[in-house]
Write an enzyme that holds these catalytic residues in place. Structure first.
Site, PDB file in Angstrom:
ATOM      1  N   HIS A   1       0.818  -1.222   0.000  1.00  0.00           N
ATOM      2  CA  HIS A   1       0.000   0.000   0.000  1.00  0.00           C
ATOM      3  C   HIS A   1       0.850   1.271   0.000  1.00  0.00           C
ATOM      4  O   HIS A   1       0.304   2.363  -0.174  1.00  0.00           O
ATOM      5  CB  HIS A   1      -0.924   0.025   1.217  1.00  0.00           C
ATOM      6  CG  HIS A   1      -1.990  -1.022   1.191  1.00  0.00           C
ATOM      7  ND1 HIS A   1      -2.796  -1.227   0.098  1.00  0.00           N
ATOM      8  CD2 HIS A   1      -2.375  -1.932   2.129  1.00  0.00           C
ATOM      9  CE1 HIS A   1      -3.637  -2.230   0.356  1.00  0.00           C
ATOM     10  NE2 HIS A   1      -3.396  -2.666   1.577  1.00  0.00           N
TER      11      HIS A   1
ATOM     12  N   ASP B   1      -3.502 -10.416  -2.653  1.00  0.00           N
ATOM     13  CA  ASP B   1      -3.960 -10.011  -1.335  1.00  0.00           C
ATOM     14  C   ASP B   1      -5.450  -9.678  -1.411  1.00  0.00           C
ATOM     15  O   ASP B   1      -5.985  -9.483  -2.505  1.00  0.00           O
ATOM     16  CB  ASP B   1      -3.157  -8.771  -0.923  1.00  0.00           C
ATOM     17  CG  ASP B   1      -3.294  -8.393   0.533  1.00  0.00           C
ATOM     18  OD1 ASP B   1      -2.434  -8.804   1.338  1.00  0.00           O
ATOM     19  OD2 ASP B   1      -4.244  -7.672   0.872  1.00  0.00           O
TER      20      ASP B   1
ATOM     21  N   HIS C   1      -6.602  -6.960  -0.468  1.00  0.00           N
ATOM     22  CA  HIS C   1      -6.602  -5.543  -0.810  1.00  0.00           C
ATOM     23  C   HIS C   1      -5.744  -5.309  -2.054  1.00  0.00           C
ATOM     24  O   HIS C   1      -4.706  -5.936  -2.221  1.00  0.00           O
ATOM     25  CB  HIS C   1      -6.028  -4.702   0.333  1.00  0.00           C
ATOM     26  CG  HIS C   1      -6.709  -4.909   1.645  1.00  0.00           C
ATOM     27  ND1 HIS C   1      -6.173  -5.693   2.645  1.00  0.00           N
ATOM     28  CD2 HIS C   1      -7.876  -4.438   2.120  1.00  0.00           C
ATOM     29  CE1 HIS C   1      -6.982  -5.690   3.691  1.00  0.00           C
ATOM     30  NE2 HIS C   1      -8.025  -4.937   3.394  1.00  0.00           N
TER      31      HIS C   1
ATOM     32  N   ASP D   1      -4.849 -12.875   3.401  1.00  0.00           N
ATOM     33  CA  ASP D   1      -6.057 -12.416   4.085  1.00  0.00           C
ATOM     34  C   ASP D   1      -7.327 -12.612   3.269  1.00  0.00           C
ATOM     35  O   ASP D   1      -8.408 -12.214   3.705  1.00  0.00           O
ATOM     36  CB  ASP D   1      -5.915 -10.953   4.514  1.00  0.00           C
ATOM     37  CG  ASP D   1      -5.284 -10.066   3.465  1.00  0.00           C
ATOM     38  OD1 ASP D   1      -5.042 -10.552   2.333  1.00  0.00           O
ATOM     39  OD2 ASP D   1      -5.008  -8.890   3.765  1.00  0.00           O
TER      40      ASP D   1
END
Length: 317
Positions: A126, A163, A165, A244
């Protein structure tokens, strides 16, 4: 296959408070599971080194790096945003996390290892060029890609991010770069709320609806990523490996199983075998349910070692 395993004790020193999901317990859970399964002993273990300012500055402007340095507290915890905090050791941990990917790139280009897993934190995908966010300070995988270009003249680097995200930071750094292909799967619509729609020819977005299961995930990856990868023919494959999206992880609402992480790792290895002389470096991103995190990294490492998913753990001595 010779699989490198790179970590560093400093990665355990960064913490963001007792209730924060991105905690040192993540690395403890991974090491415990891999040791119990007898896998850690089958890897070539080494320690990361710190990334230098020069190495970090290939993807983050020096003024941003200096601004982050000024945020480090002498004691306690300071808040950068609603979910990203720093303690006095945070940037030391972040520098060795980025440095681990550099060392991994060195190992695969020097033929010391076929592939490498970097068990490090804080995560990185990120972190944008000038913005630390989403538990991330430096973009570890981007630092590794920039090192491969600078030191080994690597062109056509593929970054595969699986991921829950999206890797907004990696996209921010490499968007419109024809020598880097970014493939990213993520729950949609979901944090980080930016770069979610593909506007760049070198970015393959694979948005997944809440409730996506194994079959839906695999079909989406095969449809979106494989044609792009075969056209691109990468000289190096880098993985931003988030765990995740597992059904037991309450960070989001995807429903992947342990075996999906073996499957996608094996798929990436096949691309690396075809085009990259097996060169593949993986770095830990998300994964916050400790038990499933350990199991999924076990599945990931089995694939890297060339072992089948169902291979029985080694007997204890």
């Amino acid at each position: 296959m010779i699989t490198g395993y790179i970590t560093h004790p400093h990665c355990m020193l960064h913490h963001m408070g007792p209730e924060h999901p991105e905690s040192p317990l993540r690395l403890e859970a991974i090491r415990a599971r891999l040791s119990l399964a007898g896998l850690l002993q089958q890897t070539m273990q080494s320690e990361a080194r710190e990334a230098s300012e020069e190495e970090l500055a290939r993807v983050h402007p020096v003024r941003h790096l200096r601004a982050l340095d000024k945020c480090v507290p002498e004691e306690g915890i300071v808040t950068l945003d609603s979910d990203t905090m720093m303690n006095p050791d945070s940037l030391n941990a972040a520098r060795v996390a980025a440095g681990a990917v550099i060392r991994g790139v060195d190992q695969v280009f020097r033929h010391q290892a076929d592939n490498v897993f970097c068990a490090v934190r804080p995560p990185g995908h990120h972190a944008e060029a000038t913005d630390a966010m989403g538990f991330c300070f430096y973009n570890n995988v981007a630092v590794g890609a920039a090192h491969a270009r600078e030191k080994y003249g690597a062109r056509r680097i593929a970054i595969l991010d699986f991921d829950v995200h999206q890797c907004n930071g990696t996209i921010d750094i490499f968007k419109d770069d024809p020598d880097v292909l970014v493939c990213t799967s993520f729950q949609y619509p979901f944090y980080p709320w930016r770069y979610l729609r593909s506007e760049w020819q070198n970015v393959v977005n694979t948005p997944l609806e809440a409730g996506t299961d194994s079959a839906m995930f695999r079909r989406a990856i095969e449809d979106d990523w494989l044609p792009a990868l075969h056209r691109f023919k990468p000289e190096l494959v880098l993985l931003s490996s988030g765990f995740d999206a597992h059904r037991e992880d309450d960070m989001a609402e995807l429903c992947l199983e342990d075996e999906d992480y073996h499957w996608i790792t094996h798929m990436a290895m096949e691309i690396a075998a075809l085009y990259s002389d097996n060169r593949l470096v993986s770095v830990l991103e998300g994964g916050y349910h400790l038990d499933s995190l350990g199991r999924c990294v076990e599945a990931h490492l089995k694939a890297l070692l060339g072992l089948p998913f169902g291979d029985a753990p080694a007997p204890e001595a």
